[in-house]
Write an enzyme that holds these catalytic residues in place. Structure first.
Site, PDB file in Angstrom:
ATOM      1  N   THR A   1     -40.755  26.258  -8.808  1.00  0.00           N
ATOM      2  CA  THR A   1     -41.007  24.878  -8.377  1.00  0.00           C
ATOM      3  C   THR A   1     -41.267  24.124  -9.673  1.00  0.00           C
ATOM      4  O   THR A   1     -41.823  24.690 -10.626  1.00  0.00           O
ATOM      5  CB  THR A   1     -42.231  24.747  -7.445  1.00  0.00           C
ATOM      6  OG1 THR A   1     -43.386  25.176  -8.154  1.00  0.00           O
ATOM      7  CG2 THR A   1     -42.078  25.591  -6.177  1.00  0.00           C
ATOM      8  N   HIS A   2     -40.834  22.883  -9.728  1.00  0.00           N
ATOM      9  CA  HIS A   2     -40.923  22.071 -10.964  1.00  0.00           C
ATOM     10  C   HIS A   2     -40.206  22.764 -12.127  1.00  0.00           C
ATOM     11  O   HIS A   2     -40.558  22.540 -13.286  1.00  0.00           O
ATOM     12  CB  HIS A   2     -42.377  21.796 -11.369  1.00  0.00           C
ATOM     13  CG  HIS A   2     -43.241  21.334 -10.243  1.00  0.00           C
ATOM     14  ND1 HIS A   2     -43.397  20.009  -9.910  1.00  0.00           N
ATOM     15  CD2 HIS A   2     -43.972  22.039  -9.326  1.00  0.00           C
ATOM     16  CE1 HIS A   2     -44.204  19.911  -8.858  1.00  0.00           C
ATOM     17  NE2 HIS A   2     -44.559  21.133  -8.467  1.00  0.00           N
TER      18      HIS A   2
ATOM     19  N   LYS B   1      -8.365   3.384   1.774  1.00  0.00           N
ATOM     20  CA  LYS B   1      -7.570   4.613   1.686  1.00  0.00           C
ATOM     21  C   LYS B   1      -7.714   5.400   0.398  1.00  0.00           C
ATOM     22  O   LYS B   1      -7.882   6.621   0.418  1.00  0.00           O
ATOM     23  CB  LYS B   1      -6.094   4.288   1.905  1.00  0.00           C
ATOM     24  CG  LYS B   1      -5.826   3.978   3.346  1.00  0.00           C
ATOM     25  CD  LYS B   1      -4.456   3.415   3.581  1.00  0.00           C
ATOM     26  CE  LYS B   1      -4.476   2.646   4.865  1.00  0.00           C
ATOM     27  NZ  LYS B   1      -5.427   1.502   4.871  1.00  0.00           N
TER      28      LYS B   1
ATOM     29  N   ASN C   1      -2.143  -2.793  12.854  1.00  0.00           N
ATOM     30  CA  ASN C   1      -3.604  -2.660  12.793  1.00  0.00           C
ATOM     31  C   ASN C   1      -4.115  -1.467  13.602  1.00  0.00           C
ATOM     32  O   ASN C   1      -4.951  -0.695  13.126  1.00  0.00           O
ATOM     33  CB  ASN C   1      -4.277  -3.940  13.285  1.00  0.00           C
ATOM     34  CG  ASN C   1      -3.934  -5.121  12.402  1.00  0.00           C
ATOM     35  OD1 ASN C   1      -3.340  -4.936  11.335  1.00  0.00           O
ATOM     36  ND2 ASN C   1      -4.294  -6.317  12.829  1.00  0.00           N
TER      37      ASN C   1
ATOM     38  N   TYR D   1      -9.390  -7.171  12.247  1.00  0.00           N
ATOM     39  CA  TYR D   1      -8.790  -6.592  11.045  1.00  0.00           C
ATOM     40  C   TYR D   1      -8.773  -7.606   9.901  1.00  0.00           C
ATOM     41  O   TYR D   1      -8.488  -8.788  10.098  1.00  0.00           O
ATOM     42  CB  TYR D   1      -7.352  -6.123  11.334  1.00  0.00           C
ATOM     43  CG  TYR D   1      -6.677  -5.554  10.089  1.00  0.00           C
ATOM     44  CD1 TYR D   1      -6.856  -4.229   9.722  1.00  0.00           C
ATOM     45  CD2 TYR D   1      -5.907  -6.370   9.262  1.00  0.00           C
ATOM     46  CE1 TYR D   1      -6.283  -3.721   8.575  1.00  0.00           C
ATOM     47  CE2 TYR D   1      -5.322  -5.862   8.106  1.00  0.00           C
ATOM     48  CZ  TYR D   1      -5.512  -4.536   7.765  1.00  0.00           C
ATOM     49  OH  TYR D   1      -4.948  -4.034   6.627  1.00  0.00           O
TER      50      TYR D   1
ATOM     51  N   GLN E   1      -7.440  -2.310   3.823  1.00  0.00           N
ATOM     52  CA  GLN E   1      -6.440  -1.490   3.124  1.00  0.00           C
ATOM     53  C   GLN E   1      -7.095  -0.707   1.983  1.00  0.00           C
ATOM     54  O   GLN E   1      -6.600   0.323   1.559  1.00  0.00           O
ATOM     55  CB  GLN E   1      -5.324  -2.396   2.592  1.00  0.00           C
ATOM     56  CG  GLN E   1      -4.200  -1.661   1.899  1.00  0.00           C
ATOM     57  CD  GLN E   1      -2.956  -2.533   1.761  1.00  0.00           C
ATOM     58  OE1 GLN E   1      -2.267  -2.776   2.723  1.00  0.00           O
ATOM     59  NE2 GLN E   1      -2.692  -2.996   0.560  1.00  0.00           N
TER      60      GLN E   1
ATOM     61  N   SER F   1       0.823  -1.210   0.000  1.00  0.00           N
ATOM     62  CA  SER F   1       0.000   0.000   0.000  1.00  0.00           C
ATOM     63  C   SER F   1       0.859   1.263   0.000  1.00  0.00           C
ATOM     64  O   SER F   1       0.337   2.371   0.019  1.00  0.00           O
ATOM     65  CB  SER F   1      -0.935   0.002   1.217  1.00  0.00           C
ATOM     66  OG  SER F   1      -0.204  -0.186   2.408  1.00  0.00           O
TER      67      SER F   1
ATOM     68  N   SER G   1     -15.006  26.697 -26.720  1.00  0.00           N
ATOM     69  CA  SER G   1     -15.176  25.448 -27.452  1.00  0.00           C
ATOM     70  C   SER G   1     -14.080  25.373 -28.506  1.00  0.00           C
ATOM     71  O   SER G   1     -13.689  26.390 -29.082  1.00  0.00           O
ATOM     72  CB  SER G   1     -16.555  25.443 -28.119  1.00  0.00           C
ATOM     73  OG  SER G   1     -16.544  24.604 -29.248  1.00  0.00           O
TER      74      SER G   1
ATOM     75  N   LYS H   1     -18.754  30.117 -28.374  1.00  0.00           N
ATOM     76  CA  LYS H   1     -19.157  29.468 -27.115  1.00  0.00           C
ATOM     77  C   LYS H   1     -18.376  29.966 -25.901  1.00  0.00           C
ATOM     78  O   LYS H   1     -17.187  30.242 -25.974  1.00  0.00           O
ATOM     79  CB  LYS H   1     -18.957  27.948 -27.205  1.00  0.00           C
ATOM     80  CG  LYS H   1     -19.940  27.219 -28.063  1.00  0.00           C
ATOM     81  CD  LYS H   1     -21.370  27.245 -27.544  1.00  0.00           C
ATOM     82  CE  LYS H   1     -21.583  26.365 -26.327  1.00  0.00           C
ATOM     83  NZ  LYS H   1     -21.461  24.945 -26.610  1.00  0.00           N
TER      84      LYS H   1
ATOM     85  N   GLU I   1     -19.973  22.532 -14.176  1.00  0.00           N
ATOM     86  CA  GLU I   1     -20.232  21.192 -14.736  1.00  0.00           C
ATOM     87  C   GLU I   1     -19.306  20.160 -14.106  1.00  0.00           C
ATOM     88  O   GLU I   1     -19.708  19.033 -13.803  1.00  0.00           O
ATOM     89  CB  GLU I   1     -20.030  21.207 -16.255  1.00  0.00           C
ATOM     90  CG  GLU I   1     -21.149  21.912 -16.993  1.00  0.00           C
ATOM     91  CD  GLU I   1     -20.846  22.048 -18.478  1.00  0.00           C
ATOM     92  OE1 GLU I   1     -21.710  21.685 -19.278  1.00  0.00           O
ATOM     93  OE2 GLU I   1     -19.742  22.506 -18.840  1.00  0.00           O
TER      94      GLU I   1
END
Ligand code: ARG
Length: 477
Positions: A163-164, A333, A118, A325, A330, A31, A285, A291, A298
């Site tokens: 709303t919606h 991480k 451990n 353990y 491992q 690791s 773009s 653009k 995003e």
């Protein structure tokens, strides 16, 4: 003690084996490629451990001093970026021990007395995460500050509330921004609660069952700034609940940032035009020269998914593990490190985006509010104030809206005499009541968008933002 026989792929942890480990399996098992990040925390944990061992008479003062000096040297190398793990080191714990023995000789081999990797790795993770949480809370604090500044400037800026994703009722832009500040305030508090769960010391739990040596776990915990010690050694070495809680808190932060991102993306579209992107954050773009793309929000929206994935992966890793353990742990991480990195990057990017990447377009927002029927509820409320039951008022206003739509006009185009034909209780003040500014101003119920209420909400949010910054408040050193 004699040096272990060095094989081509030595087994650092045991003389029990005769054959050497297959090189590919050694790589698979290792690791060090990612847990090297824990280096400063591993050394800090060892420094406390050795101090405790000396205090308990398990090591002599002189031995402890020699080991401390070696560890401090490693600490300096870590800070300077010159620490090079032994190529044979399987993980960061072993890398530190190898380096220590190289620096201070045989006495370094006494460091691992009364502990196991451990409880050590669990300690490292908790120290690392505690530190990261403090930095993340700081970053949240800064982002909240930007939202508060914007809210202060835009208290009287009006835009449609949705709303919606249909225009519903006009609101103050400050109210909208403060909704996000409210989410981030909860996130800030939530991370504080996670920090309390993290701030528990597992060191001294040994491999799984504790140790027969007379250690003082309270002392180690105290030296490392932990609030308390773990209660059960089996639980201590296999518990990763605090990581689940952290991933959950991180996921919620990213839910919030992603929703804000979605709004910035929508608002920056030509259809909305509520914000424009400045050159600081907008990208072009490669094909379409006209653009200007909202890549930053995003990406934040996109990165949220990665972090949710790490939460899921961790839950799946944990669900089938017998005590105590298991090497599966491992795998905790890389996801954790990626969540921390992603969250930091997103918080920073959003802070910059809001501070200098977008410009609100209050005129576009005001025009949007003028051009619709988002004041219709206020006509119904007007009738209610004149004693008409809400349901009847709702039906009547529905008819008025239908007539306006058929005639291609808005409520404000109706002269008073027409209002009166709909219902005799209408007076001249109906024309003020439906003015969008008045529509917003009138919503004075607690937590509403009325300017006076929003002003108070802003002051409350500013007051809690004046509290000590998270790093000042919570850091141990
Ligand atoms: N690299 C290991 C991990 O990350 C450290 C603990 C190893 N313990 C063991 N018994 N093999 O979990």
């Amino acid at each position: 003690m004699s040096e272990p026989t060095v094989t081509s792929t030595p087994r650092p942890w045991s003389q029990r084996f005769e054959g050497s480990l297959h090189p590919a399996i050694a790589r698979f098992n290792a690791s060090i490629g990612f847990d090297i990040r824990l280096l400063p925390y591993d050394v800090a944990g060892s420094l406390a451990h050795v101090q405790m061992l000396a205090a308990c008479g398990i090591l002599t003062r002189q031995e402890a001093d020699q080991i401390r000096q070696g560890l401090e040297q490693i600490q300096q190398e870590a800070a300077a970026g010159t620490f090079r793990p032994d190529p044979e080191a399987e993980d960061v714990h072993y890398a530190v021990e190898r380096r220590l023995v190289a620096l201070v000789g045989e006495v370094g081999k006494k460091l691992h007395t009364g502990r196991s990797r451990n409880d050590q790795v669990a300690t490292d993770l908790r120290l690392y995460l505690r530190d990261q949480i403090d930095h993340l809370r700081q970053a949240l604090w800064e982002l909240r500050g930007v939202l508060l500044d914007l809210a202060e400037r835009h208290l009287e800026t009006i835009l449609p509330g949705y709303t919606h994703l249909q225009r519903a009722q006009p609101i103050s832009l400050a109210h909208h921004l403060l909704a996000y500040e409210e989410m981030l305030w909860r996130d800030w508090q939530r991370l504080g609660r996670v920090r309390e769960e993290v701030n528990v010391c597992p060191l001294g739990s040994g491999a799984l069952a504790g140790t027969s040596l007379p250690i003082d776990r309270q002392l180690t915990a105290h030296l490392l700034g932990f609030e308390r010690i773990s209660a059960n050694s089996l639980d201590a070495v296999s518990d990763r609940d605090y990581l689940v809680e952290f991933h959950t808190a991180a996921s919620l932060i990213l839910v919030h940032l992603s929703r804000l991102s979605e709004e910035v993306i929508l608002w920056a579209s030509q259809e909305f035009g509520f914000v424009t992107l400045t050159d600081a954050c907008a990208t072009g773009s490669s094909l379409m020269p006209q653009k200007k793309n909202p890549d930053v929000p995003e990406l934040v929206r996109g990165k949220a998914g990665r972090v949710f994935g790490h939460l899921q992966a961790l839950l799946v890793t944990l669900k089938g593990l017998p005590l105590a353990y298991n090497k599966d742990l491992q795998e905790d991480k890389e996801g954790l490190f990626d969540t921390v990195d992603t969250l930091k990057a997103c918080l920073e990017a959003m802070t910059i985006l809001l501070r200098e990447g977008i410009q609100f377009q209050p005129e576009r927002m005001a025009a949007a509010v003028q051009e619709d029927f988002s004041n219709a509820t206020d006509v119904a409320d007007y009738l209610v104030r004149k004693g008409i039951p809400f349901r009847m008022a709702h039906d009547l206003v529905g008819q008025i809206v239908r007539i306006c739509l058929a005639e291609g006009i808005l409520l404000r185009d109706l002269p008073l005499q027409r209002w009166k034909t709909f219902h005799p209780v209408f007076e001249a003040d109906i024309l003020t009541v439906i003015d969008p500014r008045q529509v917003v101003a009138a919503r004075l119920s607690a937590g509403g968008t009325g300017f006076a209420v929003v002003q108070e909400a802003l002051q409350r949010a500013q007051a809690r933002h004046q509290q000590p910054k998270p790093l000042e408040e919570t850091s141990q050193t």
